[in-house]
Design a protein around this motif. Sequence first.
Motif, PDB file in Angstrom:
ATOM      1  N   GLY A  30      20.791 -11.747  38.706  1.00 51.43           N
ATOM      2  CA  GLY A  30      20.555 -11.865  40.140  1.00 51.43           C
ATOM      3  C   GLY A  30      20.092 -13.256  40.524  1.00 51.43           C
ATOM      4  N   THR A  31      19.045 -13.729  39.859  1.00 59.35           N
ATOM      5  CA  THR A  31      18.512 -15.041  40.241  1.00 59.35           C
ATOM      6  C   THR A  31      19.477 -16.160  39.828  1.00 59.35           C
ATOM      7  N   ILE A  32      20.171 -15.988  38.718  1.00 62.17           N
ATOM      8  CA  ILE A  32      21.151 -17.009  38.311  1.00 62.17           C
ATOM      9  C   ILE A  32      22.241 -17.135  39.385  1.00 62.17           C
ATOM     10  N   THR A  33      22.706 -15.994  39.879  1.00 63.66           N
ATOM     11  CA  THR A  33      23.774 -16.042  40.903  1.00 63.66           C
ATOM     12  C   THR A  33      23.263 -16.684  42.190  1.00 63.66           C
ATOM     13  N   VAL A  34      22.058 -16.291  42.607  1.00 59.30           N
ATOM     14  CA  VAL A  34      21.499 -16.883  43.827  1.00 59.30           C
ATOM     15  C   VAL A  34      21.311 -18.399  43.630  1.00 59.30           C
ATOM     16  N   GLY A  35      20.822 -18.801  42.456  1.00 55.72           N
ATOM     17  CA  GLY A  35      20.628 -20.230  42.175  1.00 55.72           C
ATOM     18  C   GLY A  35      21.953 -20.993  42.239  1.00 55.72           C
ATOM     19  N   CYS A  36      23.006 -20.419  41.654  1.00 57.27           N
ATOM     20  CA  CYS A  36      24.312 -21.103  41.673  1.00 57.27           C
ATOM     21  C   CYS A  36      24.878 -21.148  43.090  1.00 57.27           C
ATOM     22  N   ALA A  37      24.613 -20.098  43.871  1.00 59.50           N
ATOM     23  CA  ALA A  37      25.108 -20.070  45.250  1.00 59.50           C
ATOM     24  C   ALA A  37      24.415 -21.147  46.094  1.00 59.50           C
ATOM     25  N   LEU A  38      23.097 -21.283  45.937  1.00 56.38           N
ATOM     26  CA  LEU A  38      22.376 -22.313  46.711  1.00 56.38           C
ATOM     27  C   LEU A  38      22.821 -23.712  46.266  1.00 56.38           C
ATOM     28  N   GLY A  39      23.061 -23.859  44.978  1.00 58.89           N
ATOM     29  CA  GLY A  39      23.559 -25.150  44.474  1.00 58.89           C
ATOM     30  C   GLY A  39      24.903 -25.487  45.095  1.00 58.89           C
ATOM     31  N   TYR A  40      25.727 -24.473  45.300  1.00 63.36           N
ATOM     32  CA  TYR A  40      27.043 -24.717  45.905  1.00 63.36           C
ATOM     33  C   TYR A  40      26.901 -25.136  47.372  1.00 63.36           C
ATOM     34  N   LEU A  41      25.947 -24.525  48.081  1.00 64.88           N
ATOM     35  CA  LEU A  41      25.713 -24.939  49.482  1.00 64.88           C
ATOM     36  C   LEU A  41      25.314 -26.407  49.529  1.00 64.88           C
ATOM     37  N   ASP A  42      24.452 -26.818  48.598  1.00 61.64           N
ATOM     38  CA  ASP A  42      24.035 -28.229  48.582  1.00 61.64           C
ATOM     39  C   ASP A  42      25.212 -29.150  48.261  1.00 61.64           C
ATOM     40  N   LEU A  43      26.137 -28.656  47.439  1.00 60.45           N
ATOM     41  CA  LEU A  43      27.289 -29.484  47.061  1.00 60.45           C
ATOM     42  C   LEU A  43      28.292 -29.618  48.204  1.00 60.45           C
ATOM     43  N   ARG A  44      28.644 -28.510  48.831  1.00 60.04           N
ATOM     44  CA  ARG A  44      29.769 -28.512  49.792  1.00 60.04           C
ATOM     45  C   ARG A  44      29.362 -28.415  51.254  1.00 60.04           C
ATOM     46  N   PHE A  45      28.114 -27.985  51.501  1.00 61.61           N
ATOM     47  CA  PHE A  45      27.686 -27.789  52.898  1.00 61.61           C
ATOM     48  C   PHE A  45      26.363 -28.504  53.128  1.00 61.61           C
ATOM     49  N   HIS A  46      26.302 -29.782  52.694  1.00 66.01           N
ATOM     50  CA  HIS A  46      24.983 -30.438  52.776  1.00 66.01           C
ATOM     51  C   HIS A  46      24.501 -30.637  54.206  1.00 66.01           C
ATOM     52  N   ASP A  47      25.430 -30.535  55.190  1.00 68.95           N
ATOM     53  CA  ASP A  47      24.994 -30.645  56.598  1.00 68.95           C
ATOM     54  C   ASP A  47      24.318 -29.361  57.081  1.00 68.95           C
ATOM     55  N   HIS A  48      24.532 -28.285  56.350  1.00 73.71           N
ATOM     56  CA  HIS A  48      23.952 -26.995  56.758  1.00 73.71           C
ATOM     57  C   HIS A  48      22.541 -26.911  56.166  1.00 73.71           C
ATOM     58  N   ASP A  49      21.560 -27.190  57.024  1.00 74.95           N
ATOM     59  CA  ASP A  49      20.188 -27.331  56.529  1.00 74.95           C
ATOM     60  C   ASP A  49      19.578 -25.949  56.261  1.00 74.95           C
ATOM     61  N   TRP A  50      19.978 -25.332  55.140  1.00 73.84           N
ATOM     62  CA  TRP A  50      19.557 -23.941  54.891  1.00 73.84           C
ATOM     63  C   TRP A  50      18.066 -23.836  54.595  1.00 73.84           C
ATOM     64  N   ARG A  51      17.455 -24.962  54.168  1.00 71.56           N
ATOM     65  CA  ARG A  51      16.022 -24.910  53.816  1.00 71.56           C
ATOM     66  C   ARG A  51      15.133 -24.772  55.054  1.00 71.56           C
ATOM     67  N   ASN A  52      15.640 -25.293  56.183  1.00 73.13           N
ATOM     68  CA  ASN A  52      14.872 -25.237  57.420  1.00 73.13           C
ATOM     69  C   ASN A  52      14.594 -23.768  57.762  1.00 73.13           C
ATOM     70  N   LYS A  53      13.378 -23.420  57.978  1.00 71.85           N
ATOM     71  CA  LYS A  53      12.942 -22.051  58.310  1.00 71.85           C
ATOM     72  C   LYS A  53      13.028 -21.080  57.136  1.00 71.85           C
ATOM     73  N   ARG A  54      13.334 -21.598  55.940  1.00 69.76           N
ATOM     74  CA  ARG A  54      13.350 -20.690  54.770  1.00 69.76           C
ATOM     75  C   ARG A  54      12.543 -21.315  53.631  1.00 69.76           C
ATOM     76  N   PRO A  55      11.240 -21.548  53.904  1.00 66.60           N
ATOM     77  CA  PRO A  55      10.423 -22.299  52.944  1.00 66.60           C
ATOM     78  C   PRO A  55      10.245 -21.603  51.597  1.00 66.60           C
ATOM     79  N   LYS A  56      10.202 -20.250  51.610  1.00 72.46           N
ATOM     80  CA  LYS A  56       9.964 -19.557  50.333  1.00 72.46           C
ATOM     81  C   LYS A  56      11.182 -19.692  49.430  1.00 72.46           C
ATOM     82  N   LEU A  57      12.355 -19.536  50.033  1.00 67.50           N
ATOM     83  CA  LEU A  57      13.588 -19.649  49.258  1.00 67.50           C
ATOM     84  C   LEU A  57      13.752 -21.085  48.737  1.00 67.50           C
ATOM     85  N   ALA A  58      13.446 -22.048  49.600  1.00 65.06           N
ATOM     86  CA  ALA A  58      13.562 -23.460  49.203  1.00 65.06           C
ATOM     87  C   ALA A  58      12.628 -23.767  48.031  1.00 65.06           C
ATOM     88  N   LYS A  59      11.409 -23.218  48.092  1.00 65.96           N
ATOM     89  CA  LYS A  59      10.432 -23.477  47.029  1.00 65.96           C
ATOM     90  C   LYS A  59      10.904 -22.840  45.714  1.00 65.96           C
TER      91      LYS A  59
END
Length: 205
Positions: free
Chosen positions: A158-187
Amino acid sequence: MAKMRLYYSPSSPYARKVRVLALETRLDKKIEMINVALTPVQPNADVDKHNPIGKIPALSVKGMDLFDSPVICEYLDNQHKGRKILPRKGRERWVALRLQAMGDGLLDAALLARYENSLRPEDKRWGGWVEGQMKKIDGVLDQLEAEAKSLKGKPTIGTITVGCALGYLDLRFHDHDWRNKRPKLAKWFAAFSKLPSMKSTAPPP
Ligand SMILES: N[C@@H](CCC(=O)N[C@@H](CS)C(=O)NCC(=O)O)C(=O)O
């Protein structure tokens, strides 16, 4: 055990799930890595021979081909005697599988949006389609933020998949500021990204 062959690409987040699991379980040395390039409009003949869906990851083992990433991960987790990455029973198992479903679901939407934005001829692109996919991505991100507690502990599928998914957002959607308003997930992601298995499989910039 005969050497297994993994068809992958360094930027594929689904293949990264398999690579992280292989490192966490020390199966990596038993896997020959075959780096391939493909898109839905430029398929790869070698991959097609091992996966009728024409996608990566595909794992060739003992005269059999396995796909897709959840199946490959489950197979590999049965090939070692250490701590299981897919918890075998109890609530733990469903928490991990549910997280995997959220990570894979986020990725499915992200790839559809990415293909629409980058592969489809510019004059045929459909903004509403991309918006619909981005809404799914945000829905998963909000849910993960709400239940960030379920991400704690040793790595699971579960966590490996979520980690790889967030890594993909940073790679391909860096304009999509997913960390904003999601401090726990970002941490959580900042800490999870420091695992040697995550570091050594990070996609090339
Ligand atoms: N459900 C599959 C998805 C795999 C997937 O979409 N992989 C992408 C690369 S990241 C791919 O092979 N795309 C080529 C295509 O769609 O034809 C899995 O979990 O393995």
